[in-house]
Motif scaffolding. Structure first.
Motif, PDB file in Angstrom:
ATOM      1  N   VAL A 162      47.780   0.236   6.625  1.00  0.00           N
ATOM      2  CA  VAL A 162      46.453   0.614   7.099  1.00  0.00           C
ATOM      3  C   VAL A 162      46.166   0.069   8.488  1.00  0.00           C
ATOM      4  O   VAL A 162      45.751   0.804   9.388  1.00  0.00           O
ATOM      5  CB  VAL A 162      45.369   0.131   6.115  1.00  0.00           C
ATOM      6  N   MET A 163      46.391  -1.250   8.704  1.00  0.00           N
ATOM      7  CA  MET A 163      45.917  -1.904   9.914  1.00  0.00           C
ATOM      8  C   MET A 163      47.029  -2.718  10.555  1.00  0.00           C
ATOM      9  O   MET A 163      47.967  -3.166   9.879  1.00  0.00           O
ATOM     10  CB  MET A 163      44.725  -2.834   9.602  1.00  0.00           C
ATOM     11  N   THR A 164      46.884  -2.904  11.870  1.00  0.00           N
ATOM     12  CA  THR A 164      47.800  -3.783  12.586  1.00  0.00           C
ATOM     13  C   THR A 164      47.431  -5.240  12.333  1.00  0.00           C
ATOM     14  O   THR A 164      46.372  -5.546  11.775  1.00  0.00           O
ATOM     15  CB  THR A 164      47.733  -3.488  14.090  1.00  0.00           C
ATOM     16  N   ALA A 165      48.302  -6.133  12.763  1.00  0.00           N
ATOM     17  CA  ALA A 165      48.049  -7.562  12.562  1.00  0.00           C
ATOM     18  C   ALA A 165      46.828  -8.017  13.346  1.00  0.00           C
ATOM     19  O   ALA A 165      46.013  -8.807  12.850  1.00  0.00           O
ATOM     20  CB  ALA A 165      49.281  -8.373  12.970  1.00  0.00           C
ATOM     21  N   SER A 166      46.676  -7.531  14.581  1.00  0.00           N
ATOM     22  CA  SER A 166      45.506  -7.903  15.366  1.00  0.00           C
ATOM     23  C   SER A 166      44.231  -7.360  14.746  1.00  0.00           C
ATOM     24  O   SER A 166      43.175  -7.999  14.790  1.00  0.00           O
ATOM     25  CB  SER A 166      45.650  -7.379  16.800  1.00  0.00           C
ATOM     26  N   ILE A 184      29.741 -15.471  17.082  1.00  0.00           N
ATOM     27  CA  ILE A 184      29.675 -14.022  17.269  1.00  0.00           C
ATOM     28  C   ILE A 184      30.617 -13.566  18.376  1.00  0.00           C
ATOM     29  O   ILE A 184      31.200 -12.475  18.307  1.00  0.00           O
ATOM     30  CB  ILE A 184      28.221 -13.599  17.575  1.00  0.00           C
ATOM     31  N   VAL A 185      30.804 -14.374  19.404  1.00  0.00           N
ATOM     32  CA  VAL A 185      31.585 -13.968  20.575  1.00  0.00           C
ATOM     33  C   VAL A 185      33.081 -13.947  20.274  1.00  0.00           C
ATOM     34  O   VAL A 185      33.825 -13.139  20.853  1.00  0.00           O
ATOM     35  CB  VAL A 185      31.270 -14.906  21.758  1.00  0.00           C
ATOM     36  N   VAL A 186      33.554 -14.804  19.365  1.00  0.00           N
ATOM     37  CA  VAL A 186      35.001 -14.921  19.125  1.00  0.00           C
ATOM     38  C   VAL A 186      35.632 -13.591  18.718  1.00  0.00           C
ATOM     39  O   VAL A 186      36.653 -13.184  19.297  1.00  0.00           O
ATOM     40  CB  VAL A 186      35.273 -16.028  18.089  1.00  0.00           C
ATOM     41  N   PRO A 187      35.103 -12.838  17.733  1.00  0.00           N
ATOM     42  CA  PRO A 187      35.716 -11.532  17.440  1.00  0.00           C
ATOM     43  C   PRO A 187      35.675 -10.564  18.614  1.00  0.00           C
ATOM     44  O   PRO A 187      36.582  -9.730  18.761  1.00  0.00           O
ATOM     45  CB  PRO A 187      34.879 -11.011  16.258  1.00  0.00           C
ATOM     46  N   VAL A 188      34.643 -10.662  19.447  1.00  0.00           N
ATOM     47  CA  VAL A 188      34.590  -9.813  20.642  1.00  0.00           C
ATOM     48  C   VAL A 188      35.765 -10.121  21.565  1.00  0.00           C
ATOM     49  O   VAL A 188      36.401  -9.209  22.117  1.00  0.00           O
ATOM     50  CB  VAL A 188      33.249 -10.017  21.371  1.00  0.00           C
ATOM     51  N   MET A 193      41.061  -8.625  23.835  1.00  0.00           N
ATOM     52  CA  MET A 193      42.491  -8.935  24.007  1.00  0.00           C
ATOM     53  C   MET A 193      43.366  -7.806  23.477  1.00  0.00           C
ATOM     54  O   MET A 193      44.372  -7.436  24.101  1.00  0.00           O
ATOM     55  CB  MET A 193      42.813 -10.246  23.284  1.00  0.00           C
ATOM     56  N   ALA A 194      43.002  -7.242  22.316  1.00  0.00           N
ATOM     57  CA  ALA A 194      43.776  -6.117  21.779  1.00  0.00           C
ATOM     58  C   ALA A 194      43.689  -4.904  22.694  1.00  0.00           C
ATOM     59  O   ALA A 194      44.677  -4.178  22.879  1.00  0.00           O
ATOM     60  CB  ALA A 194      43.276  -5.769  20.379  1.00  0.00           C
ATOM     61  N   TRP A 195      42.507  -4.668  23.288  1.00  0.00           N
ATOM     62  CA  TRP A 195      42.374  -3.546  24.233  1.00  0.00           C
ATOM     63  C   TRP A 195      43.216  -3.784  25.479  1.00  0.00           C
ATOM     64  O   TRP A 195      43.848  -2.846  25.995  1.00  0.00           O
ATOM     65  CB  TRP A 195      40.911  -3.383  24.606  1.00  0.00           C
ATOM     66  N   ALA A 196      43.248  -5.029  25.975  1.00  0.00           N
ATOM     67  CA  ALA A 196      44.053  -5.332  27.161  1.00  0.00           C
ATOM     68  C   ALA A 196      45.540  -5.136  26.897  1.00  0.00           C
ATOM     69  O   ALA A 196      46.306  -4.818  27.818  1.00  0.00           O
ATOM     70  CB  ALA A 196      43.776  -6.769  27.615  1.00  0.00           C
ATOM     71  N   GLN A 197      45.970  -5.311  25.645  1.00  0.00           N
ATOM     72  CA  GLN A 197      47.374  -5.098  25.301  1.00  0.00           C
ATOM     73  C   GLN A 197      47.702  -3.636  25.059  1.00  0.00           C
ATOM     74  O   GLN A 197      48.851  -3.299  24.757  1.00  0.00           O
ATOM     75  CB  GLN A 197      47.732  -5.916  24.063  1.00  0.00           C
ATOM     76  N   LEU A 201      39.586   2.572  26.000  1.00  0.00           N
ATOM     77  CA  LEU A 201      38.268   2.019  26.299  1.00  0.00           C
ATOM     78  C   LEU A 201      37.202   2.575  25.364  1.00  0.00           C
ATOM     79  O   LEU A 201      36.281   1.859  24.960  1.00  0.00           O
ATOM     80  CB  LEU A 201      37.908   2.321  27.758  1.00  0.00           C
ATOM     81  N   GLU A 202      37.333   3.854  25.022  1.00  0.00           N
ATOM     82  CA  GLU A 202      36.363   4.438  24.091  1.00  0.00           C
ATOM     83  C   GLU A 202      36.396   3.728  22.746  1.00  0.00           C
ATOM     84  O   GLU A 202      35.353   3.414  22.158  1.00  0.00           O
ATOM     85  CB  GLU A 202      36.664   5.925  23.908  1.00  0.00           C
ATOM     86  N   GLY A 203      37.604   3.465  22.248  1.00  0.00           N
ATOM     87  CA  GLY A 203      37.725   2.758  20.981  1.00  0.00           C
ATOM     88  C   GLY A 203      37.150   1.358  21.061  1.00  0.00           C
ATOM     89  O   GLY A 203      36.533   0.870  20.093  1.00  0.00           O
ATOM     90  N   LEU A 204      37.320   0.665  22.198  1.00  0.00           N
ATOM     91  CA  LEU A 204      36.759  -0.677  22.365  1.00  0.00           C
ATOM     92  C   LEU A 204      35.238  -0.650  22.330  1.00  0.00           C
ATOM     93  O   LEU A 204      34.616  -1.493  21.672  1.00  0.00           O
ATOM     94  CB  LEU A 204      37.249  -1.279  23.686  1.00  0.00           C
TER      95      LEU A 204
END
Length: 616
Positions: free
Chosen positions: A378-382, A443-447, A452-456, A461-464
C-alpha cells in the motif's frame, strides 16, 4: 489479597452499569461484523473452491482480529489504568485513600486492576468468537489460548506503566502524553535492540520478548518461525513471562514511591500555633500576613523616631517584589494558555520524546533501500513514517485540547471564568489557539517529513499541497474534537477517554479497511455492500460520541457521512487519485469542525449549563 477492597468494589459495582453489558455485547458484535465483512469482501464474487480456501480465509481473519485486538488491548490498558488514577486526583479523593489503612499494594494494584476490568471483559468476550474460527481450519486451539494469555499479560504490563505515570505526575495532559510516548519508545527500543543484536542470540530474544507484537507475529506463523528448535508456543511463553515480570517490577517500584509522590507539596498548609518552640516561632514568623508585617514594621520605625508616612514609604520600597508584574493581553484565555505553565513544567520532555521518535524514524528510513517494495502493498516507507508521526501528533494535540478544559473544571476555576466578562468566542478560540500553539513543534515535524519526501521526488508539488492541507485539516479536527468532548462530558475521565477513543478507533478503522481492500483485490463496487455494515457501526459510534449531550442535525449528518467518505478516500488513495482523497478528507472533516464549533460558541450557555445570558 494484593488488590484488596478496591477491586472488590469494582467487581461488585461494574455489572450494575449498562456500559458493562454494552461493552460485552458491542465488542462481540463488532468482531462478528468484522468477520462477516472479511467473508463478503473475500468471497463476494466467487464461491470457495475447497477446504484450502476456507482455511486460508480463517487464517487471514484470525491474523487481522488478533492484531486489532492486541492493539486495542494495549492502548485501552494504558488509558484506562492511567485515567482511573487520574480521576482520583482530579476529584481530590486520592489523599483520602492515602489516609485509610490501605496498603500500598492494595492501592496501586487495586487501582490498576480496577481500571483494567473493561479490558479483561473484552478479552473474555473474544474467546468464543475466536474459537468459532477453528471450525474453518487453519488455526489451532493452542494458538488461541496463548494469544489470549499474551493479551492478558500485555494489558497488565501496559496498565502497570499507566498507573506508575498517573501516581507520579499530577497534570492530566502530562500523564496521558508520557504514558503513550513512553510505551511507544519502549516498544521501539526493545525491537531495535533485539533486531540489531540478532533474534537468534539469547540477548536478542530477551529484548524481543518484551514486544507483544513481535510475539504475536511468531504465534501467527508457527511453522515459519523456529529458533533453535523452539516452537512458537515456547516463544509466546517467554514473552508472557517477560511482560509479567515487567508488570511486577513496575508495580513494586510504584508501591515504594506512591506515598513519596503523593500527596504533593501543594497540599500541605503551614499552620502557626501560639505555643511553639523557638524554632517553630521562627518558622511561624515567616508565615505572617503582609498586613501584620506592615503594622509591626511601621510601629518599630515610628518608635525609632521616624515619621509615620516616611516609615510606610520605606516599608513599601523594602517589600516591593523584585520581579515586575506581567502584562496580561486583552484576551486573557489565550494568554494563560501560551504565557503560563498551565500544564506543568515537564511539557518539554514530552516534546523531546516525540523528537526522539522522529529521529528514530529517520534512522529507519535511511536503512531502507530505494527500490524496496511497498509495505503491505500500500505505502512506501516514508509514507508509513509520516502516517505514524502524524497519528502520534494528532493524539497529543487532542489530549492537549481536552485537558485544557477538563483541567479548568478539575481545578475549580471554570465557574470563576464563567462569571467574568470573558465571552464564549474568547474562551473557545483561546483554548483552541493555546492547544495548537503549545503543540506547534509536534505539528511541524510531520510537515518536515512530507517536504523531505517531496524533495526526494516521491510525489509532485500538487501532491505535497494536498497532503499538507489534508494533514492540517485533521489537526484542527483533532483539536476541536478534544474541546468538544471536554464541553460535552462533565466527568473528566469520560471526556478524555471519549475524545482519545474516538480518534483512536477512527484511525484503526481506516487501517482495517485498507487491509481488507488490499486483501480482497476485487472490484470496489462489490466491496461497498459488505463494507456498509462496517461503516454503519462506525457511524453509530461517532453519532453517540458527538451528540452525547447536545444533539444537532449537523453533528448527526457528520457522524453518518464521515465513515462513508473515509471509505471513499481510501479507495481513491489506492487508485492514486490524490485530488479525490483531498476532497474526501477536507470537506467532511472541515464540515465536522464547523458543526462542533458553531454550537460551542453560539450555544455556549447550553453546553455548560449557564453563563453569559444569566448575567443579563
Amino acid at each position: 489479597m494484593l488488590a484488596g477492597p478496591i477491586v472488590t468494589r469494582e467487581l461488585t459495582t461494574a455489572p450494575r452499569k449498562y456500559q458493562h453489558f454494552g461493552l460485552r455485547a458491542g465488542y462481540a458484535a463488532a468482531m462478528c461484523v468484522l468477520m462477516f465483512t472479511c467473508s463478503q469482501s473475500t468471497f463476494a464474487s466467487e464461491i470457495p473452491r475447497g477446504i484450502g480456501d476456507i482455511s486460508r480465509f480463517s487464517v487471514f481473519v484470525f491474523d487481522l482480529m488478533c492484531f486489532v485486538q492486541l492493539l486495542i488491548v494495549t492502548g485501552a490498558s494504558l488509558l484506562f489504568a492511567a485515567g482511573n488514577v487520574s480521576q482520583e486526583k482530579d476529584r481530590r479523593t486520592l489523599i483520602l485513600l492515602l489516609m485509610t489503612d490501605l496498603k500500598n499494594t492494595e492501592l496501586v494494584i487495586g487501582k490498576t486492576l480496577a481500571g483494567l476490568l473493561p479490558v479483561f471483559t473484552m478479552i473474555a468476550v473474544s474467546i468464543p468468537v475466536l474459537m468459532s474460527l477453528t471450525i474453518l481450519g487453519g488455526i489451532t486451539i493452542d494458538q488461541i489460548v496463548w494469544f489470549e494469555i499474551l493479551c492478558v499479560v500485555a494489558a497488565l504490563a501496559a496498565g502497570s506503566w499507566g498507573a506508575l505515570v498517573a501516581f507520579w505526575r499530577d497534570k492530566t495532559f502530562q500523564t496521558i502524553a508520557i504514558t503513550l510516548m513512553g510505551a511507544g519508545i519502549f516498544l521501539g527500543t526493545v525491537q531495535i535492540l533485539g533486531t540489531l543484536i540478532g533474534a537468534e542470540t539469547l540477548v536478542g530474544r530477551f529484548f524481543l520478548s518484551f514486544n507483544p507484537f513481535h510475539a504475536l507475529s511468531t504465534l501467527l506463523r508457527p511453522l515459519a518461525v523456529r529458533v533453535d528448535g523452539e516452537s512458537a508456543s515456547s516463544l509466546a511463553i517467554h514473552s508472557s513471562l517477560s511482560l509479567l515480570g515487567l508488570a511486577i517490577a513496575l508495580w513494586v517500584y510504584t508501591c515504594l514511591r506512591v506515598r513519596i509522590w503523593n500527596p504533593t507539596r501543594a497540599v500541605f498548609l503551614t499552620t502557626v500555633d501560639e505555643k511553639t518552640t523557638p524554632d517553630a516561632e521562627n518558622a511561624a514568623s515567616e508565615t505572617l500576613t503582609t498586613e501584620n508585617v506592615d503594622a509591626v514594621s511601621v510601629s518599630q520605625l515610628v518608635a525609632e523616631g521616624t515619621d509615620a508616612q516616611e516609615a510606610e514609604e520605606e516599608l513599601d520600597r523594602a517589600t516591593t517584589a523584585v520581579r515586575a508584574s506581567r502584562t496580561i493581553w486583552d484576551t486573557p484565555i489565550i494568554w494563560r494558555e501560551i504565557c503560563t505553565q498551565a500544564y506543568g513544567n515537564r511539557v518539554g520532555l514530552i516534546k523531546a520524546a516525540y523528537f526522539l521518535v522522529a529521529v528514530a524514524s529517520l534512522v529507519w528510513l535511511r536503512g531502507i533501500p530505494e527500490d524496496a517494495p511497498l509495505i503491505r502493498g500500500v505505502m512506501t516507507a516514508s509514507g508509513v513514517a509520516f502516517v505514524l508521526l502524524s497519528l502520534l501528533a494528532l493524539i497529543l494535540v487532542n489530549a492537549q485540547a481536552v485537558t485544557s478544559l477538563t483541567s479548568e473544571r478539575d481545578g475549580q476555576t471554570l465557574e470563576l471564568l464563567l462569571v467574568t466578562e470573558v465571552t464564549a468566542k474568547e474562551f473557545i478560540f483561546g483554548k483552541l489557539g493555546g492547544a495548537l500553539f503549545n503543540m506547534k513543534e509536534v505539528i511541524v515535524v510531520p510537515v518536515v517529513f512530507a517536504v523531505m519526501a517531496w524533495a526526494q521526488g516521491q510525489y509532485n508539488l500538487e501532491g505535497l499541497i494536498f497532503l499538507l492541507l489534508g494533514y492540517l485539516t485533521l489537526v484542527v479536527f483533532a483539536t476541536t474534537l478534544g474541546l468538544h468532548s471536554g464541553l460535552t462530558f462533565s466527568n473528566s475521565r469520560s471526556a478524555i477517554m471519549n475524545s482519545l477513543g474516538t480518534l483512536f478507533f477512527l484511525f484503526v478503522g481506516v487501517f482495517v479497511c485498507m487491509l481488507l481492500i488490499v486483501e480482497a483485490r476485487k472490484s470496489f463496487a462489490l466491496q461497498f455492500v459488505p463494507f456498509s455494515f462496517f461503516m454503519f457501526g462506525g457511524g453509530l459510534g461517532l453519532w453517540s460520541s458527538l451528540t452525547h449531550k447536545n444533539p444537532s442535525t449537523a453533528l448527526t449528518t457528520s457522524a453518518w457521512l464521515l465513515p462513508f467518505l473515509t471509505f471513499y478516500a481510501i479507495v481513491s488513495f489506492l487508485l492514486n487519485d490524490t485530488a479525490a482523497v483531498f476532497m474526501a478528507v477536507v470537506v467532511p472533516f472541515g464540515f465536522t469542525v464547523a458543526a462542533m464549533l458553531v454550537p460551542a460558541v453560539s450555544a455556549f450557555d447550553v453546553a455548560l449549563g449557564r453563563t453569559t445570558n444569566d448575567r443579563g
